[in-house]
Design an enzyme around this catalytic site. Structure first.
Site, PDB file in Angstrom:
ATOM      1  N   VAL A 255     -12.090  -6.544  -1.315  1.00 51.29           N
ATOM      2  CA  VAL A 255     -11.720  -5.164  -1.014  1.00 51.29           C
ATOM      3  C   VAL A 255     -11.134  -5.125   0.388  1.00 51.29           C
ATOM      4  O   VAL A 255     -11.706  -5.703   1.325  1.00 51.29           O
ATOM      5  CB  VAL A 255     -12.935  -4.220  -1.110  1.00 51.29           C
ATOM      6  CG1 VAL A 255     -12.544  -2.804  -0.702  1.00 51.29           C
ATOM      7  CG2 VAL A 255     -13.512  -4.226  -2.516  1.00 51.29           C
ATOM      8  N   GLY A 256     -10.000  -4.465   0.556  1.00 48.82           N
ATOM      9  CA  GLY A 256      -9.355  -4.390   1.859  1.00 48.82           C
ATOM     10  C   GLY A 256      -9.704  -3.132   2.627  1.00 48.82           C
ATOM     11  O   GLY A 256     -10.741  -2.502   2.407  1.00 48.82           O
ATOM     12  N   ASP A 257      -8.809  -2.731   3.510  1.00 50.32           N
ATOM     13  CA  ASP A 257      -9.092  -1.621   4.426  1.00 50.32           C
ATOM     14  C   ASP A 257      -8.894  -0.245   3.815  1.00 50.32           C
ATOM     15  O   ASP A 257      -9.465   0.734   4.280  1.00 50.32           O
ATOM     16  CB  ASP A 257      -8.207  -1.733   5.672  1.00 50.32           C
ATOM     17  CG  ASP A 257      -6.723  -1.619   5.341  1.00 50.32           C
ATOM     18  OD1 ASP A 257      -6.267  -2.331   4.438  1.00 50.32           O
ATOM     19  OD2 ASP A 257      -6.026  -0.818   5.985  1.00 50.32           O
TER      20      ASP A 257
ATOM     21  N   GLY B 249      -1.364  -2.841   5.755  1.00 48.01           N
ATOM     22  CA  GLY B 249      -1.255  -4.095   6.484  1.00 48.01           C
ATOM     23  C   GLY B 249      -2.309  -5.094   6.084  1.00 48.01           C
ATOM     24  O   GLY B 249      -2.859  -5.055   4.982  1.00 48.01           O
TER      25      GLY B 249
ATOM     26  N   THR C 243       0.866  -1.181   0.000  1.00 50.70           N
ATOM     27  CA  THR C 243       0.000   0.000   0.000  1.00 50.70           C
ATOM     28  C   THR C 243       0.901   1.228   0.000  1.00 50.70           C
ATOM     29  O   THR C 243       2.030   1.149   0.474  1.00 50.70           O
ATOM     30  CB  THR C 243      -0.890   0.037   1.270  1.00 50.70           C
ATOM     31  OG1 THR C 243      -1.682  -1.144   1.341  1.00 50.70           O
ATOM     32  CG2 THR C 243      -1.808   1.241   1.282  1.00 50.70           C
TER      33      THR C 243
END
Length: 350
Positions: free
Chosen positions: A244-246, A268, A215
Site C-alpha cells: 500500500v502506498g501513500d 509519486g 495516481t
C-alpha cells in the site's frame, strides 16, 4: 459640474456592490493525473491531445458541481471518478497490475471543513474507489478499510460492483509482463474474463514507465469556502505482498484542512511520501504562514532528498492552485470561477 452624492446614497451603493460581490460564486478546482518521466519526445501529438482532452473532461466534471453551488467534496469526487473510468490513467479502469496479475485499488478523501476523512486499500471489485473512500468517511465509524472487507462494505452501501476484469487494459498487462520479465520473475496467467489480445484495438496511451508515479487526484474550494481533497491510484506495477502506498494514508498522499488553509493531493514514490508526511506537512507550513508555493516545493524537495520523486497539487482559501513537482512532467489542470480551464503536461509549461 457633477452633482454631489449624499452619504446615504454612497453607503447604499457600496453595500449594493458588496452584496453583488458576495453573490458571485467563488470556487476553484485543480486536478492531476500522475507525475513521472513525461517528456515531449515520449508522446505523439495524438497521445498529447488525448491526455489533454481527458484532463479537460475531469475539470468539466468537477466545475459543473462547483458552478451549481455544490460542495468541494462532490467536486473532487466527480473529477476523480471520471479519471478512474479513463484507461489513460493508473486508477480504476486502467490501473496497473500486481505481480500476481490483479488490479488492487487505493483511494482517499478528506473534508477540510471538519477534518473527516476516509480511505480504502486493495479494492478489486468496486468500480469507483474514491466513492468507497467517501462512504468510509460518511457511513462508517472508521477512517481506513482494506481488501475484501472494503469491497464488502462498499457493496453494502450500494456502490457499484464489477467483475475484476472490468479494470483490465492491454497496455497495463503488457507493462506487467515487461516488468516481470526484466526482474526475472514468473508471469501470471492472463486474468479470467480479460479480452483476447487479438481483440484489443490500438491504444492511444503511450508505454510510459508508471511503475511509481501513477495516481489521479483533485483539490477544490467551493463557494462556501470549504476545502476538500481526493486521490485514487492503482499503485505500482508488479507490487507484491499487499503493498500500500501513500494515497490512502491520510497526511501522506491526501490531506485537507480549512484551519490550516489547504487541500493537498500527491503523486509519486509512495514509500518516501509516507516517510515525509508530505501532504500534512505542506498544510502545516501553510498554516504557519509559509507561502503555498514555497511550502509545496520545500516538501517535494525534502521527499527528493530521501529518494522520492513526484508532485503535488495544493488549493488554498484564496482559490489559487499551486503545483510543485520534481519530475519532468505531471498531468495537471485547473479552473475557477474567474479563470478559464487550462491543462498542462510538461514541467516547463506555465
Amino acid at each position: 459640474m457633477r452633482a454631489a452624492i449624499s452619504l446615504p446614497t454612497a453607503l447604499f451603493a457600496l453595500c449594493f456592490a458588496s452584496a453583488q460581490a458576495q453573490e458571485t460564486p467563488r470556487w476553484s478546482l485543480a486536478i492531476h493525473g500522475g507525475a513521472g518521466v513525461i517528456e515531449r519526445s515520449s508522446l505523439t501529438p495524438e497521445q498529447d491531445a488525448a491526455y489533454r482532452a481527458a484532463l479537460q473532461g475531469a475539470l468539466d466534471a468537477g466545475s459543473a458541481v462547483l458552478t451549481s453551488g455544490g460542495s468541494a467534496l462532490d467536486a473532487v469526487q466527480a473529477a476523480v471518478q471520471l479519471m478512474e473510468d479513463d484507461p489513460l490513467f493508473n486508477a480504476g479502469r486502467g490501473a496497473v497490475f500486481t505481480a500476481a496479475g490483479r488490479n488492487e485499488l487505493d483511494a482517499a478523501v478528506m473534508n477540510g471543513a471538519d477534518l473527516t476523512a476516509g480511505s480504502v486499500a486493495g479494492l478489486t471489485t468496486t468500480r469507483h474507489p474514491v466513492a468507497a473512500a467517501r462512504a468510509v468517511m460518511e457511513k462508517s465509524p472508521h477512517v481506513m478499510l482494506m481488501g475484501p472487507g472494503a469491497d464488502a462494505f462498499a457493496a453494502s452501501v450500494g456502490l457499484e460492483q464489477v467483475d475484476p476484469a472490468f479494470f483490465f487494459t492491454e497496455r497495463r498487462w503488457q507493462g506487467l509482463v515487461k516488468a516481470l520479465t526484466e526482474a526475472g520473475q514468473p508471469i501470471p496467467e492472463r486474468p479470467a474474463g480479460a479480452p483476447s489480445p487479438h481483440n484489443q484495438g490500438a491504444e492511444i496511451a503511450p508505454p510510459l514507465n508508471e511503475k511509481k508515479f501513477g495516481t489521479v487526484g483533485a483539490v477544490a474550494l467551493d463557494s462556501q469556502g470549504r476545502l476538500a481533497a481526493a486521490t485514487s491510484t492503482g499503485g505500482m506495477t508488479a507490487k507484491r505482498w499487499g503493498r500500500v502506498g501513500d494515497v490512502p494514508v491520510i497526511g501522506a498522499g491526501t490531506y485537507a484542512s480549512n484551519a490550516d488553509g489547504c487541500a493537498v493531493s500527491a503523486t509519486g514514490d509512495g514509500e518516501y511520501f509516507i516517510r515525509a508526511t508530505v501532504a500534512r506537512d505542506i498544510c502545516a507550513r501553510i498554516g504557519a504562514a509559509t507561502p503555498p508555493q514555497t511550502a509545496a516545493q520545500v516538501e517535494i524537495d525534502e521527499a527528493r532528498t530521501l529518494g522520492g520523486l513526484g508532485g503535488v497539487i495544493v488549493m488554498t482559501p484564496a482559490g489559487a492552485p499551486v503545483f510543485a513537482l520534481s519530475t519532468s512532467g505531471m498531468y495537471r489542470g485547473s479552473v475557477s470561477a474567474s479563470e478559464p480551464a487550462r491543462v498542462a503536461i510538461y514541467a516547463d509549461e506555465d
